[in-house]
Design a protein around this motif. Sequence first.
Motif, PDB file in Angstrom:
ATOM      1  N   ASP A   1      -4.600 -12.423 -12.024  1.00 25.99           N
ATOM      2  CA  ASP A   1      -4.416 -13.866 -11.857  1.00 25.99           C
ATOM      3  C   ASP A   1      -3.437 -14.105 -10.709  1.00 25.99           C
ATOM      4  O   ASP A   1      -2.449 -13.371 -10.566  1.00 25.99           O
ATOM      5  CB  ASP A   1      -3.845 -14.481 -13.145  1.00 25.99           C
ATOM      6  N   VAL A   2      -3.715 -15.136  -9.899  1.00 26.03           N
ATOM      7  CA  VAL A   2      -2.869 -15.418  -8.733  1.00 26.03           C
ATOM      8  C   VAL A   2      -1.408 -15.629  -9.144  1.00 26.03           C
ATOM      9  O   VAL A   2      -0.493 -15.198  -8.457  1.00 26.03           O
ATOM     10  CB  VAL A   2      -3.427 -16.635  -7.951  1.00 26.03           C
ATOM     11  N   LYS A   3      -1.201 -16.250 -10.329  1.00 23.85           N
ATOM     12  CA  LYS A   3       0.193 -16.537 -10.734  1.00 23.85           C
ATOM     13  C   LYS A   3       1.007 -15.261 -10.962  1.00 23.85           C
ATOM     14  O   LYS A   3       2.236 -15.289 -10.953  1.00 23.85           O
ATOM     15  CB  LYS A   3       0.214 -17.438 -11.971  1.00 23.85           C
ATOM     16  N   ASP A   4       0.318 -14.124 -11.153  1.00 23.76           N
ATOM     17  CA  ASP A   4       1.037 -12.880 -11.461  1.00 23.76           C
ATOM     18  C   ASP A   4       1.274 -11.983 -10.248  1.00 23.76           C
ATOM     19  O   ASP A   4       1.796 -10.884 -10.384  1.00 23.76           O
ATOM     20  CB  ASP A   4       0.246 -12.048 -12.495  1.00 23.76           C
ATOM     21  N   ILE A   5       0.835 -12.414  -9.058  1.00 24.86           N
ATOM     22  CA  ILE A   5       0.910 -11.496  -7.908  1.00 24.86           C
ATOM     23  C   ILE A   5       1.553 -12.160  -6.706  1.00 24.86           C
ATOM     24  O   ILE A   5       1.815 -13.367  -6.717  1.00 24.86           O
ATOM     25  CB  ILE A   5      -0.507 -11.007  -7.500  1.00 24.86           C
ATOM     26  N   ASP A   6       1.814 -11.372  -5.658  1.00 24.26           N
ATOM     27  CA  ASP A   6       2.332 -11.930  -4.401  1.00 24.26           C
ATOM     28  C   ASP A   6       1.587 -11.276  -3.228  1.00 24.26           C
ATOM     29  O   ASP A   6       0.777 -10.369  -3.422  1.00 24.26           O
ATOM     30  CB  ASP A   6       3.849 -11.715  -4.286  1.00 24.26           C
ATOM     31  N   VAL A   7       1.902 -11.741  -2.008  1.00 25.37           N
ATOM     32  CA  VAL A   7       1.181 -11.257  -0.821  1.00 25.37           C
ATOM     33  C   VAL A   7       1.341  -9.746  -0.614  1.00 25.37           C
ATOM     34  O   VAL A   7       0.356  -9.051  -0.368  1.00 25.37           O
ATOM     35  CB  VAL A   7       1.605 -12.070   0.430  1.00 25.37           C
ATOM     36  N   PRO A   8       2.567  -9.175  -0.735  1.00 24.02           N
ATOM     37  CA  PRO A   8       2.675  -7.716  -0.548  1.00 24.02           C
ATOM     38  C   PRO A   8       1.772  -6.919  -1.513  1.00 24.02           C
ATOM     39  O   PRO A   8       1.210  -5.895  -1.127  1.00 24.02           O
ATOM     40  CB  PRO A   8       4.159  -7.430  -0.818  1.00 24.02           C
ATOM     41  N   TRP A   9       1.612  -7.425  -2.751  1.00 20.94           N
ATOM     42  CA  TRP A   9       0.748  -6.733  -3.707  1.00 20.94           C
ATOM     43  C   TRP A   9      -0.689  -6.703  -3.166  1.00 20.94           C
ATOM     44  O   TRP A   9      -1.364  -5.680  -3.196  1.00 20.94           O
ATOM     45  CB  TRP A   9       0.785  -7.440  -5.071  1.00 20.94           C
ATOM     46  N   ILE A  10      -1.135  -7.858  -2.645  1.00 25.01           N
ATOM     47  CA  ILE A  10      -2.503  -7.943  -2.118  1.00 25.01           C
ATOM     48  C   ILE A  10      -2.692  -6.962  -0.963  1.00 25.01           C
ATOM     49  O   ILE A  10      -3.663  -6.206  -0.919  1.00 25.01           O
ATOM     50  CB  ILE A  10      -2.824  -9.388  -1.641  1.00 25.01           C
ATOM     51  N   VAL A  11      -1.721  -6.959  -0.020  1.00 21.14           N
ATOM     52  CA  VAL A  11      -1.836  -6.088   1.157  1.00 21.14           C
ATOM     53  C   VAL A  11      -1.913  -4.626   0.727  1.00 21.14           C
ATOM     54  O   VAL A  11      -2.726  -3.851   1.226  1.00 21.14           O
ATOM     55  CB  VAL A  11      -0.645  -6.312   2.122  1.00 21.14           C
ATOM     56  N   LYS A  12      -1.085  -4.275  -0.257  1.00 27.52           N
ATOM     57  CA  LYS A  12      -1.058  -2.881  -0.732  1.00 27.52           C
ATOM     58  C   LYS A  12      -2.422  -2.489  -1.337  1.00 27.52           C
ATOM     59  O   LYS A  12      -2.962  -1.427  -1.053  1.00 27.52           O
ATOM     60  CB  LYS A  12       0.062  -2.726  -1.767  1.00 27.52           C
ATOM     61  N   GLN A  13      -2.978  -3.391  -2.150  1.00 26.34           N
ATOM     62  CA  GLN A  13      -4.267  -3.089  -2.785  1.00 26.34           C
ATOM     63  C   GLN A  13      -5.389  -2.994  -1.740  1.00 26.34           C
ATOM     64  O   GLN A  13      -6.291  -2.182  -1.854  1.00 26.34           O
ATOM     65  CB  GLN A  13      -4.655  -4.183  -3.798  1.00 26.34           C
ATOM     66  N   MET A  14      -5.294  -3.854  -0.717  1.00 26.14           N
ATOM     67  CA  MET A  14      -6.347  -3.875   0.295  1.00 26.14           C
ATOM     68  C   MET A  14      -6.358  -2.622   1.146  1.00 26.14           C
ATOM     69  O   MET A  14      -7.406  -2.128   1.529  1.00 26.14           O
ATOM     70  CB  MET A  14      -6.138  -5.059   1.245  1.00 26.14           C
ATOM     71  N   THR A  15      -5.153  -2.133   1.481  1.00 23.04           N
ATOM     72  CA  THR A  15      -5.099  -1.029   2.441  1.00 23.04           C
ATOM     73  C   THR A  15      -5.202   0.322   1.746  1.00 23.04           C
ATOM     74  O   THR A  15      -5.824   1.240   2.264  1.00 23.04           O
ATOM     75  CB  THR A  15      -3.814  -1.087   3.279  1.00 23.04           C
ATOM     76  N   GLY A  16      -4.617   0.446   0.553  1.00 16.08           N
ATOM     77  CA  GLY A  16      -4.772   1.689  -0.214  1.00 16.08           C
ATOM     78  C   GLY A  16      -4.311   2.914   0.543  1.00 16.08           C
ATOM     79  O   GLY A  16      -3.718   2.841   1.605  1.00 16.08           O
ATOM     80  N   GLU A  17      -4.591   4.058  -0.014  1.00 21.21           N
ATOM     81  CA  GLU A  17      -4.172   5.313   0.608  1.00 21.21           C
ATOM     82  C   GLU A  17      -5.394   6.126   0.997  1.00 21.21           C
ATOM     83  O   GLU A  17      -5.383   7.338   0.977  1.00 21.21           O
ATOM     84  CB  GLU A  17      -3.323   6.139  -0.390  1.00 21.21           C
ATOM     85  N   GLY A  18      -6.479   5.435   1.340  1.00 21.83           N
ATOM     86  CA  GLY A  18      -7.761   6.141   1.515  1.00 21.83           C
ATOM     87  C   GLY A  18      -7.784   7.098   2.688  1.00 21.83           C
ATOM     88  O   GLY A  18      -6.757   7.467   3.248  1.00 21.83           O
ATOM     89  N   LYS A  19      -8.991   7.478   3.068  1.00 19.18           N
ATOM     90  CA  LYS A  19      -9.198   8.476   4.125  1.00 19.18           C
ATOM     91  C   LYS A  19      -8.599   7.991   5.441  1.00 19.18           C
ATOM     92  O   LYS A  19      -8.745   6.860   5.828  1.00 19.18           O
ATOM     93  CB  LYS A  19     -10.707   8.636   4.293  1.00 19.18           C
ATOM     94  N   SER A  20      -7.894   8.896   6.118  1.00 19.19           N
ATOM     95  CA  SER A  20      -7.463   8.497   7.453  1.00 19.19           C
ATOM     96  C   SER A  20      -8.038   9.498   8.449  1.00 19.19           C
ATOM     97  O   SER A  20      -8.413  10.596   8.086  1.00 19.19           O
ATOM     98  CB  SER A  20      -5.948   8.440   7.541  1.00 19.19           C
ATOM     99  N   TYR A  21      -8.094   9.067   9.700  1.00 19.01           N
ATOM    100  CA  TYR A  21      -8.640   9.932  10.741  1.00 19.01           C
ATOM    101  C   TYR A  21      -7.462  10.653  11.396  1.00 19.01           C
ATOM    102  O   TYR A  21      -6.379  10.094  11.497  1.00 19.01           O
ATOM    103  CB  TYR A  21      -9.365   9.085  11.788  1.00 19.01           C
ATOM    104  N   PRO A  22      -7.665  11.877  11.876  1.00 16.35           N
ATOM    105  CA  PRO A  22      -6.553  12.586  12.502  1.00 16.35           C
ATOM    106  C   PRO A  22      -6.105  11.845  13.761  1.00 16.35           C
ATOM    107  O   PRO A  22      -6.947  11.422  14.563  1.00 16.35           O
ATOM    108  CB  PRO A  22      -7.165  13.950  12.863  1.00 16.35           C
TER     109      PRO A  22
END
Length: 513
Positions: free
Chosen positions: A232-253
């Motif tokens: 729910d929007v009331k429980d989160i903030d912008v940094p939380w969204i950015v963190k979820q969006m970017t994640g720690e997925g595959k990176s290129y060398p």
Amino acid sequence: MESTVKCREGVCLHAEQIDKIYPGTKALDHVSFDVLAGKVNVLIGENGAGKSTLMKIIAGIEQPSAGTLYMGDKEVAFKDTTEARKHGIGIIHQELSLFPNLNVYQNIFMAKEKKNGFVLDNRKHAQLAAQILERLEHPISPDTLIGDLRVGQQQMIEIARNLIADDLKILIMDEPTSSLSQQEVKILFKIMRELLAQGISIVYISHRLEEIMEIGDHVTILRDGKYVADADVKDIDVPWIVKQMTGEGKSYPKKDRDIDWDKQETVLEVRDLTLPKSGGGYLLNHVDFNLKKGEILGIYGLMGAGRTEVFECIMGLRPEHTGDILLEGEKMEIHSISEQIERGFALVPEDRQREGLVQTMSILKNISLSSIKKYVKGFLLDDKLESQRADEQIKDIHIKVADKNLPILSLSGGNQQKVVIGKGLLTNPKILLLDEPSRGIDIGAKTEVFDIINQYAEKGLSIIVISSELKEIIAIADRVMVLSNGIKTGELIGDEIQEESLVLSSYKGHHGQ
């Protein structure tokens, strides 16, 4: 067939384990998603996360490769938008789907015409169109041609088209504010609240985080075609969204290039680049940057940030731009693409199918097309030289090809893309402009495309790369300029090029007035 999934209370549509596979990519991977009744359901994710694909499936534009949709306890499937509409689902597209040669009321009532006996009741159409535009606080005359309206007004017509449906249950809005002014966004939010009060549920895709926090009730985040989180929007903030969006997925060398860029000579300088938008505002708003010899400069930004427009101005496709563009210290008067190619610019366009390749020609002809002048002797084409150069290029950038005389469409997407890049490189450019060079190709081909880019930068070619994929731009660029709504909102170099700083800069944009 009785559904095994009972929709929860308060859910008006449930998507269960949706897959969507296109040749070469899996756009959606087992995504489940609830549309909560009477709420603004926000869908967030980077470009290419699968948001629009999921919405197109719910709206009947695309069909899922696997998975099921439920409304209430019933399983539903829409083979087209008409069927989705019968179930009360409307969609407002990011790319406007209006008919510019028809007038306002014809567009609003397209496929929903009112009849008077056997004839179209255009008086009624005009009267109802005027009422709904009044409600949208855009009193545009119903007889106006769509082509004469500015983009923000056209967006309002697109919204009006969806509001005339009597039985609307779910309204999907894909980036509805990307071309609206701040005032128009306020009106839109007011309408959205009225719709919620009428019990209509809204699915809302936006890149503007501050908007989401203001209008959203519930947020779902997708990344690389997969569901990541919801809250729910009331429980989160912008940094939380950015963190979820970017994640720690595959990176290129990342290639470490230890070069003192301050000391490298500047090959291109752009000062005060401004490009007006038809109907007011700017596509590019006083943008300054430079490019050094052998540097890979990244341009990052979201849809509508003005990235492609920078290239169009440099290549002479936007004669209406103002500002100065200097090549090796000399100010250029830019008149045409062919003149820019002569000066040493090569552009690899984003839409390779439409702008980068001639689909009816062979691989050989596509490769040599833009450097054809070099193979002409007198009035004849030196086939041998043309063929030899194409062979060198095929070898140089590892195009997997059985026979260069085969039609271009016989190649995979990744190899087609290499042909487009090879074509640009054969003109022997000083500056190579790459617009989304890895769009729509698989990871293996991407890595090879990056290798080609690095290899040519090492040889001293100066390169500007536009990419909307964070991990790519971080891996490839020596420096990144961030654009948002036509404004330069950041410039990062070396270790400063991090996902979170790029994302935050790209969301800084201001609404055009």
